[in-house]
Design an enzyme around this catalytic site. Sequence first.
Site, PDB file in Angstrom:
ATOM      1  CB  ALA A 196     -14.577  -0.896   7.239  1.00  0.00           C
ATOM      2  CG  ASN A 207      -4.938   2.733  10.432  1.00  0.00           C
ATOM      3  OD1 ASN A 207      -3.855   2.997   9.920  1.00  0.00           O
ATOM      4  ND2 ASN A 207      -5.701   3.644  10.999  1.00  0.00           N
ATOM      5  N   GLY A 214      -4.088  -7.537  14.981  1.00  0.00           N
ATOM      6  CA  GLY A 214      -5.146  -8.486  14.653  1.00  0.00           C
ATOM      7  C   GLY A 214      -6.134  -8.802  15.750  1.00  0.00           C
ATOM      8  CG  ASP A 220      -8.782  11.306   2.110  1.00  0.00           C
ATOM      9  OD1 ASP A 220      -8.150  11.935   2.973  1.00  0.00           O
ATOM     10  OD2 ASP A 220      -8.252  10.799   1.104  1.00  0.00           O
ATOM     11  NE  ARG A 259      -5.883  -0.357  23.219  1.00  0.00           N
ATOM     12  CZ  ARG A 259      -5.963  -0.851  22.001  1.00  0.00           C
ATOM     13  NH1 ARG A 259      -6.476  -0.108  21.028  1.00  0.00           N
ATOM     14  NH2 ARG A 259      -5.539  -2.058  21.724  1.00  0.00           N
TER      15      ARG A 259
HETATM   16  P1  ADP Z   1     -10.996   0.541   8.498  1.00  0.00           P
HETATM   17  O1  ADP Z   1     -10.370  -0.132   9.674  1.00  0.00           O
HETATM   18  O2  ADP Z   1     -12.129   1.386   8.852  1.00  0.00           O
HETATM   19  O3  ADP Z   1     -11.247  -0.409   7.371  1.00  0.00           O
HETATM   20  P2  ADP Z   1      -8.440   1.204   7.377  1.00  0.00           P
HETATM   21  O4  ADP Z   1      -7.513   2.254   7.797  1.00  0.00           O
HETATM   22  O5  ADP Z   1      -8.057  -0.209   7.639  1.00  0.00           O
HETATM   23  O6  ADP Z   1      -9.859   1.545   8.003  1.00  0.00           O
HETATM   24  O7  ADP Z   1      -8.707   1.299   5.815  1.00  0.00           O
HETATM   25  C1  ADP Z   1      -9.077   2.502   5.191  1.00  0.00           C
HETATM   26  C2  ADP Z   1      -8.535   2.468   3.772  1.00  0.00           C
HETATM   27  O8  ADP Z   1      -9.082   3.556   3.023  1.00  0.00           O
HETATM   28  C3  ADP Z   1      -7.019   2.642   3.704  1.00  0.00           C
HETATM   29  O9  ADP Z   1      -6.474   1.582   2.944  1.00  0.00           O
HETATM   30  C4  ADP Z   1      -6.826   3.996   3.023  1.00  0.00           C
HETATM   31  O10 ADP Z   1      -5.675   4.040   2.223  1.00  0.00           O
HETATM   32  C5  ADP Z   1      -8.083   4.095   2.194  1.00  0.00           C
HETATM   33  N1  ADP Z   1      -8.459   5.475   1.835  1.00  0.00           N
HETATM   34  C6  ADP Z   1      -8.376   6.584   2.613  1.00  0.00           C
HETATM   35  N2  ADP Z   1      -8.818   7.657   1.951  1.00  0.00           N
HETATM   36  C7  ADP Z   1      -9.211   7.220   0.717  1.00  0.00           C
HETATM   37  C8  ADP Z   1      -9.752   7.851  -0.430  1.00  0.00           C
HETATM   38  N3  ADP Z   1      -9.971   9.167  -0.458  1.00  0.00           N
HETATM   39  N4  ADP Z   1     -10.022   7.093  -1.517  1.00  0.00           N
HETATM   40  C9  ADP Z   1      -9.773   5.753  -1.520  1.00  0.00           C
HETATM   41  N5  ADP Z   1      -9.260   5.104  -0.469  1.00  0.00           N
HETATM   42  C10 ADP Z   1      -8.979   5.811   0.641  1.00  0.00           C
END
Ligand code: ADP
Length: 629
Positions: A146, A173, A179, A397, A457
């Site tokens: 995202a 994630n 994928g 967070d 699921r």
């Molecule tokens: P999405 O599928 O919504 O993109 P992901 O889990 O793939 O979610 O990505 C979320 C990313 O945000 C992860 O790489 C995670 O490490 C990062 N993240 C989580 N909390 C924080 C934060 N407080 N500051 C910066 N990055 C963060």
Amino acid sequence: MQKKLQALLLVIAMLLTVCVGYAEGAYKAGTYDVKVDGFGGEMTVSVTFTADKLESVVVGDNSETPGIGTPAIEQLPGAIVDNQSLAVDSLTGATVTSDAIKKAVEEAIAEAGGDVEAWKTAAVDKGPKEAVEETADIIVIGGGGAGLSAAVSAAENGATVILIEKTAALGGNTVRAGGPFNAADPARQANFPAASEAAMATVYALAEEEAKSPEHQAVMDQLKADLEAYEAGEKNYLFDSIALHTLQTYAGGDYLGYFDLIQKMTGEALETTEWMAGNGVVWKDDISTVPGGLWPRTHVPQGSAGGDYIKAGQEKSESLGVKIILNCKGEELIVENDRVVGVKAEMTDGTPVTLNANKAVVIATGGFAANKEMRKQYDPSLNENLGTTNTPAATGDGIFMAQKVGANLVGMEYIQCLPLGDPETGALSGWMGAIGVEYYYQVNKEGLRFMAEDGRRDTMTQALLKQTDSMSYVITDTNSEGADNGLNLWGDDIEDLVAKGRIFRADTIEELAEKVGLDPAVLKATHDQFNAYVAAGEDADFGRSLFGAPIDNAPFYASPRMPTVHHTMGGIEIDLKGHVLDADGNTIPGLYAAGEVTGGIHGANRLGGNALLDIHVFGREAGKNAAAE
Ligand code: ADP
């Protein structure tokens, strides 16, 4: 005063470092090639000493997962050499790979005659540095799918962008996913065989439900029209349409998802695959059904599953001038005159960072499945023993940050488990059959099937939780390897999975049962019955309706799988443009959110393959609108 003290401590630390790692004539000079076990298999590490110090650490042959283990390979050797210490931090989310590299260096130190214990405690330059302040039009928090989509989209719409990521690697994630990306796609589905009668019956039923709203009725009418057009033709290819995808998503989430958000997501699915292709994602032409996806409209990229999205997003955003700051954790939103104008953050080493946003902030920090306290708060049935498929960084967070500025949260109690986690690590990787539910069946410890493997699921997880030890085995054959280079969908080395006993392989079903510890006669009967259902296109036991080829091409595989926590469907409420909303439905100026951190789209149960779709559609949308502020 404090700064002086810090500087002094740093000098002392560096002196200590020099004292420990660097020691005249302390080592037998040379290159030591050490073999250790990484996460994906054996790893070769070449460690070179001069007579006085460690000169270099180079990781050679390895099968570490791209984007998960590989960042440790890129970053840790340099840190060990620079600090002349083994006390450097392991990378979050890549601890097995990090530990393997450290172990290799440790063995080499011992062989070279160094003092291993001293290396383990040698000081590392970790202290905070001067505070940093930076400004861009858009600040994106989080570097998963995202966040990268939002960054690319904002930058291609003319904005300057800084993206911060709290771990040492992009991916979240997204990089851990297989994928799957759902899109009704007439061109690719034209090559897929028509659905069975049983499967089509579920489609007709969706067109005849009691309408929850006029919008729902309109989409059911559209589905009827789509079906009429299909019936009028040859019917020798797979039926699908945006209306069907919309209705399956809505019903699959118990009618709790926001219909307008669902419609946007399904309506823009195909054009988003094209936008992603423009960013560098190469799609396979094959279509299948990801577990819980309910219909064969799942697309996957050609390379290493979710890792391809991250690679493409990173390369595209960097080519557009996006500044990416790793190891930088967003802590708090900065608000001035009721508008979000920036982010207070902190580097892993404690350095304070202030990021000012000329236009807007996009929260893309992912979900909270790795935050056991939080998931238990919202769903008390999820005990601590359940592992997760998620990155340890998925701690919610962004939800806390948004809440503090008045954001509304929706659907927080809807947390998805999957019946397909690795019993040891909780991870989604490390099994055979992952290319689609068409290609496997699942048995319990008694060797019996216990559910329709093409179901929702939540239903499948509940079924698995009722089995002995909540344990199951996915049974498949060579037809479903999904790879011809000895690697499975996640890039795991298949030989290594077998050698380590993480999966089982045999030339007959009876032999397979013996290796796993199942009753051979029972598994054989289950197997023959399943193949009879494949031939009939119908499952008299559990009502499964999605089938591929019979599972009869030896060798056969069994992969142990357990329930794990996978996706948090609730989160920050957004509108169709990705604005964050408060409890009264007003937008919070300067604030957008996208991806797993948001809620309201998937209702009580998310369809497999809709998450990667959701995060890219809404990441792109949030980035575009933030740039237009
Ligand atoms: P999405 O599928 O919504 O993109 P992901 O889990 O793939 O979610 O990505 C979320 C990313 O945000 C992860 O790489 C995670 O490490 C990062 N993240 C989580 N909390 C924080 C934060 N407080 N500051 C910066 N990055 C963060």
